[in-house]
Design a protein around this motif. Structure first.
Motif, PDB file in Angstrom:
ATOM      1  N   THR A  68      45.250  33.487  -2.654  1.00 48.26           N
ATOM      2  CA  THR A  68      45.499  35.338  -3.098  1.00 48.26           C
ATOM      3  C   THR A  68      44.873  36.476  -3.591  1.00 48.26           C
ATOM      4  O   THR A  68      44.899  36.816  -3.735  1.00 48.26           O
ATOM      5  CB  THR A  68      44.484  34.174  -4.817  1.00 48.26           C
ATOM      6  OG1 THR A  68      43.488  33.977  -4.866  1.00 48.26           O
ATOM      7  CG2 THR A  68      45.868  32.577  -5.191  1.00 48.26           C
ATOM      8  N   SER A  69      43.292  36.043  -2.325  1.00 43.17           N
ATOM      9  CA  SER A  69      42.542  36.981  -2.668  1.00 43.17           C
ATOM     10  C   SER A  69      42.512  38.017  -1.115  1.00 43.17           C
ATOM     11  O   SER A  69      43.796  37.374  -0.414  1.00 43.17           O
ATOM     12  CB  SER A  69      41.165  37.078  -2.167  1.00 43.17           C
ATOM     13  OG  SER A  69      40.546  36.009  -1.151  1.00 43.17           O
ATOM     14  N   LYS A  70      42.463  39.379  -1.068  1.00 43.34           N
ATOM     15  CA  LYS A  70      42.733  39.902   0.596  1.00 43.34           C
ATOM     16  C   LYS A  70      41.496  38.999   1.629  1.00 43.34           C
ATOM     17  O   LYS A  70      41.975  39.238   3.188  1.00 43.34           O
ATOM     18  CB  LYS A  70      41.668  41.244   0.035  1.00 43.34           C
ATOM     19  CG  LYS A  70      42.989  41.951  -0.626  1.00 43.34           C
ATOM     20  CD  LYS A  70      42.522  43.553  -0.945  1.00 43.34           C
ATOM     21  CE  LYS A  70      43.140  44.235  -1.748  1.00 43.34           C
ATOM     22  NZ  LYS A  70      42.729  45.469  -1.943  1.00 43.34           N
ATOM     23  N   VAL A  71      40.682  38.221   1.216  1.00 42.30           N
ATOM     24  CA  VAL A  71      39.656  37.474   2.429  1.00 42.30           C
ATOM     25  C   VAL A  71      40.830  36.705   3.222  1.00 42.30           C
ATOM     26  O   VAL A  71      41.158  35.707   1.857  1.00 42.30           O
ATOM     27  CB  VAL A  71      38.316  37.392   1.491  1.00 42.30           C
ATOM     28  CG1 VAL A  71      37.319  37.138   3.096  1.00 42.30           C
ATOM     29  CG2 VAL A  71      37.987  38.913   1.356  1.00 42.30           C
ATOM     30  N   ARG A  72      40.488  36.759   4.298  1.00 44.26           N
ATOM     31  CA  ARG A  72      41.584  35.808   4.945  1.00 44.26           C
ATOM     32  C   ARG A  72      40.677  34.891   6.145  1.00 44.26           C
ATOM     33  O   ARG A  72      39.420  35.294   6.258  1.00 44.26           O
ATOM     34  CB  ARG A  72      42.319  36.058   5.750  1.00 44.26           C
ATOM     35  CG  ARG A  72      43.665  37.057   5.306  1.00 44.26           C
ATOM     36  CD  ARG A  72      44.447  35.646   4.118  1.00 44.26           C
ATOM     37  NE  ARG A  72      45.829  36.645   3.685  1.00 44.26           N
ATOM     38  CZ  ARG A  72      45.576  36.975   2.466  1.00 44.26           C
ATOM     39  NH1 ARG A  72      44.314  36.922   1.902  1.00 44.26           N
ATOM     40  NH2 ARG A  72      46.531  36.981   1.948  1.00 44.26           N
ATOM     41  N   PRO A  73      40.659  33.476   6.330  1.00 42.88           N
ATOM     42  CA  PRO A  73      39.656  32.412   6.817  1.00 42.88           C
ATOM     43  C   PRO A  73      39.751  33.058   8.603  1.00 42.88           C
ATOM     44  O   PRO A  73      40.981  33.953   9.284  1.00 42.88           O
ATOM     45  CB  PRO A  73      39.712  31.416   7.043  1.00 42.88           C
ATOM     46  CG  PRO A  73      41.796  31.108   5.712  1.00 42.88           C
ATOM     47  CD  PRO A  73      41.840  32.519   5.416  1.00 42.88           C
ATOM     48  N   ILE A  74      38.517  32.627   9.195  1.00 38.25           N
ATOM     49  CA  ILE A  74      38.601  33.012  10.823  1.00 38.25           C
ATOM     50  C   ILE A  74      39.540  31.825  10.979  1.00 38.25           C
ATOM     51  O   ILE A  74      39.141  30.524  11.180  1.00 38.25           O
ATOM     52  CB  ILE A  74      37.265  33.432  11.238  1.00 38.25           C
ATOM     53  CG1 ILE A  74      36.841  34.484  10.328  1.00 38.25           C
ATOM     54  CG2 ILE A  74      37.449  34.059  12.676  1.00 38.25           C
ATOM     55  CD1 ILE A  74      35.135  34.417  10.681  1.00 38.25           C
ATOM     56  N   SER A  75      40.465  32.627  11.860  1.00 38.59           N
ATOM     57  CA  SER A  75      40.819  31.217  12.841  1.00 38.59           C
ATOM     58  C   SER A  75      39.728  30.730  14.364  1.00 38.59           C
ATOM     59  O   SER A  75      38.892  31.729  14.681  1.00 38.59           O
ATOM     60  CB  SER A  75      42.304  31.729  13.153  1.00 38.59           C
ATOM     61  OG  SER A  75      42.185  32.912  14.236  1.00 38.59           O
ATOM     62  N   ALA A  76      40.232  30.165  14.933  1.00 37.68           N
ATOM     63  CA  ALA A  76      40.158  29.648  16.221  1.00 37.68           C
ATOM     64  C   ALA A  76      39.815  30.544  17.220  1.00 37.68           C
ATOM     65  O   ALA A  76      39.419  31.058  18.336  1.00 37.68           O
ATOM     66  CB  ALA A  76      40.732  28.510  16.601  1.00 37.68           C
ATOM     67  N   ALA A  77      41.351  31.602  16.979  1.00 36.53           N
ATOM     68  CA  ALA A  77      41.494  32.545  17.994  1.00 36.53           C
ATOM     69  C   ALA A  77      40.730  33.614  17.737  1.00 36.53           C
ATOM     70  O   ALA A  77      39.945  34.052  18.714  1.00 36.53           O
ATOM     71  CB  ALA A  77      42.872  33.031  17.846  1.00 36.53           C
ATOM     72  N   ILE A  78      40.258  34.090  16.771  1.00 33.61           N
ATOM     73  CA  ILE A  78      38.905  35.268  15.965  1.00 33.61           C
ATOM     74  C   ILE A  78      37.661  34.793  16.693  1.00 33.61           C
ATOM     75  O   ILE A  78      36.630  35.413  17.766  1.00 33.61           O
ATOM     76  CB  ILE A  78      38.959  35.190  15.028  1.00 33.61           C
ATOM     77  CG1 ILE A  78      40.791  35.534  14.511  1.00 33.61           C
ATOM     78  CG2 ILE A  78      38.001  36.055  13.970  1.00 33.61           C
ATOM     79  CD1 ILE A  78      41.325  35.816  12.820  1.00 33.61           C
ATOM     80  N   VAL A  79      37.608  33.120  16.659  1.00 27.75           N
ATOM     81  CA  VAL A  79      35.939  33.247  17.087  1.00 27.75           C
ATOM     82  C   VAL A  79      36.274  33.106  18.399  1.00 27.75           C
ATOM     83  O   VAL A  79      34.764  33.066  18.613  1.00 27.75           O
ATOM     84  CB  VAL A  79      36.301  31.416  16.336  1.00 27.75           C
ATOM     85  CG1 VAL A  79      34.507  31.228  16.658  1.00 27.75           C
ATOM     86  CG2 VAL A  79      36.189  31.168  15.185  1.00 27.75           C
ATOM     87  N   SER A  80      37.055  32.403  19.378  1.00 32.07           N
ATOM     88  CA  SER A  80      36.657  33.070  20.567  1.00 32.07           C
ATOM     89  C   SER A  80      36.609  34.057  21.026  1.00 32.07           C
ATOM     90  O   SER A  80      35.696  34.478  21.937  1.00 32.07           O
ATOM     91  CB  SER A  80      37.989  32.094  21.391  1.00 32.07           C
ATOM     92  OG  SER A  80      38.448  30.454  21.071  1.00 32.07           O
ATOM     93  N   GLU A  81      37.450  35.150  20.000  1.00 33.08           N
ATOM     94  CA  GLU A  81      37.092  36.432  20.772  1.00 33.08           C
ATOM     95  C   GLU A  81      35.814  37.061  20.220  1.00 33.08           C
ATOM     96  O   GLU A  81      35.332  37.884  21.793  1.00 33.08           O
ATOM     97  CB  GLU A  81      38.700  37.232  19.906  1.00 33.08           C
ATOM     98  CG  GLU A  81      38.167  38.375  20.539  1.00 33.08           C
ATOM     99  CD  GLU A  81      39.270  39.285  19.081  1.00 33.08           C
ATOM    100  OE1 GLU A  81      39.774  40.688  20.159  1.00 33.08           O
ATOM    101  OE2 GLU A  81      40.067  38.900  19.279  1.00 33.08           O
ATOM    102  N   CYS A  82      35.562  36.198  19.312  1.00 33.01           N
ATOM    103  CA  CYS A  82      34.391  36.671  18.996  1.00 33.01           C
ATOM    104  C   CYS A  82      33.102  36.419  20.175  1.00 33.01           C
ATOM    105  O   CYS A  82      32.026  37.671  20.277  1.00 33.01           O
ATOM    106  CB  CYS A  82      33.843  36.869  17.374  1.00 33.01           C
ATOM    107  SG  CYS A  82      34.592  37.479  16.699  1.00 33.01           S
TER     108      CYS A  82
END
Length: 335
Positions: A68-82
């Protein structure tokens, strides 16, 4: 009054004894009852208790995630990219650090070399030619200009290449300058050590006679070889000019003398051999018996040889005595 008091005391004692008897009777009765109950409980059969097993059923429930909020959880793909981005940043930082260190080393070498040439001008002139000094100064100026102009943001390989080129020109001069003092000092120290080794070897004959002649000869040979090597190297160095490559270095002197010292020291540490252990008591008694047996015949022979001599002496003595008696009789007859 006294009779009534005695009667009362007698009644009290009787009551007390009666009470003790009753108490004992009650205690025995209670024990008997408890024993009977325990016997009855043991005699009763045990009842079996059955337990019903519980069955658990797992049911997977279908669900959908909704935010319901604008903040979305970090996915595995985003973690690998970081992680990959952070790794690349660390590698780039390490390269910048290495480049900066190489640049600083080149700059420090240029400044220190210029200071050494200026502070030791006479000594440097003695161990280098005018051409060598001019070439070094020229390369120092060129390297400094390049460092502050075109070499500001080059890689580590370029800085190291420039530094190696500078060292090839300047380091031989400073090496000859350092050897001007280090080489004579090393030779003097080596000759002192060799003299001390000769003195030590000469003392072995009296102080350590158990050291063999072969060890002594070998040690003297090593000392003589090292001395001859020093004499030859000093002669070769005297024929060279100060700006030429030296005939030998102080490090070579140390490497030459070190094994000689070690060899003499090893021979000097040889301990006096231990005396042989005494024979066991039985063997010692046997040796003593053999020695006594060998000495007895000689003693008997001596006694036997001495006996005839003593007999002759006795006979001579008796003859002398008889002669004296005859002379005395003749004198009496004359009177």
């Amino acid at each position: 009054g006294d009779a009534s008091a005695d009667a009362a005391a007698g009644d009290g004692e009787a009551q007390a004894e009666g009470g003790k008897g009753k108490g004992k009777g009650k205690g025995k009765g209670a024990k008997d009852k408890g024993a009977k109950k325990g016997a009855k409980a043991k005699d009763l059969p045990k009842e079996k208790v059955t337990k019903t097993a519980k069955r658990v059923h797992h049911v997977a429930l279908a669900s959908e995630a909704s935010f319901t909020s604008k903040v979305r959880p970090i996915s595995a793909a985003i973690v690998s990219e970081c992680i990959a981005r952070n790794k690349a940043m660390l590698e780039a930082e390490e390269l910048r650090r290495q480049d900066a260190e190489s640049k600083n080393r080149l700059e420090a070498y240029i400044l220190s070399t210029r200071d050494k040439l200026a502070d030791n001008e006479e000594q440097v002139a003695a161990v280098s030619t005018d051409k060598e000094r001019a070439e070094v100064n020229s390369q120092l100026e060129k390297a400094e200009d390049w460092l502050y102009e075109g070499g500001r943001s080059v890689g580590r390989a370029e800085y190291e290449k420039k530094l190696s080129a500078m060292k090839e020109l300047a380091d031989p001069i400073f090496f000859r300058l350092a050897e001007m003092e280090a080489r004579p000092a090393a030779v003097a120290t080596a000759r002192e050590k060799l003299a001390a080794a000769r003195t030590l070897i000469a003392s072995w004959a009296e102080e350590k006679p158990w050291i063999s002649e072969n060890d002594t000869a070998r040690a003297l040979e090593h000392v003589a070889n090292a001395t001859d090597w020093l004499d030859g190297q000093e002669k070769a160095q005297a024929a060279k000019k100060a700006h030429e490559e030296p005939a030998f270095t102080s490090a070579e002197v140390e490497r030459k003398i070190k094994p000689v010292e070690a060899g003499v020291r090893a021979i000097n540490k040889k301990q006096k051999p231990k005396p042989p252990p005494p024979p066991p008591p039985e063997e010692a008694e046997a040796n003593a018996t053999d020695a006594a047996g060998e000495g007895k015949p000689e003693g008997k022979a001596g006694e036997e040889s001495a006996a005839p001599g003593s007999g002759d002496a006795k006979e001579d003595g008796s003859k002398d005595a008889g002669g004296k008696e005859d002379a005395a009789k003749e004198k009496k007859d004359e009177l």
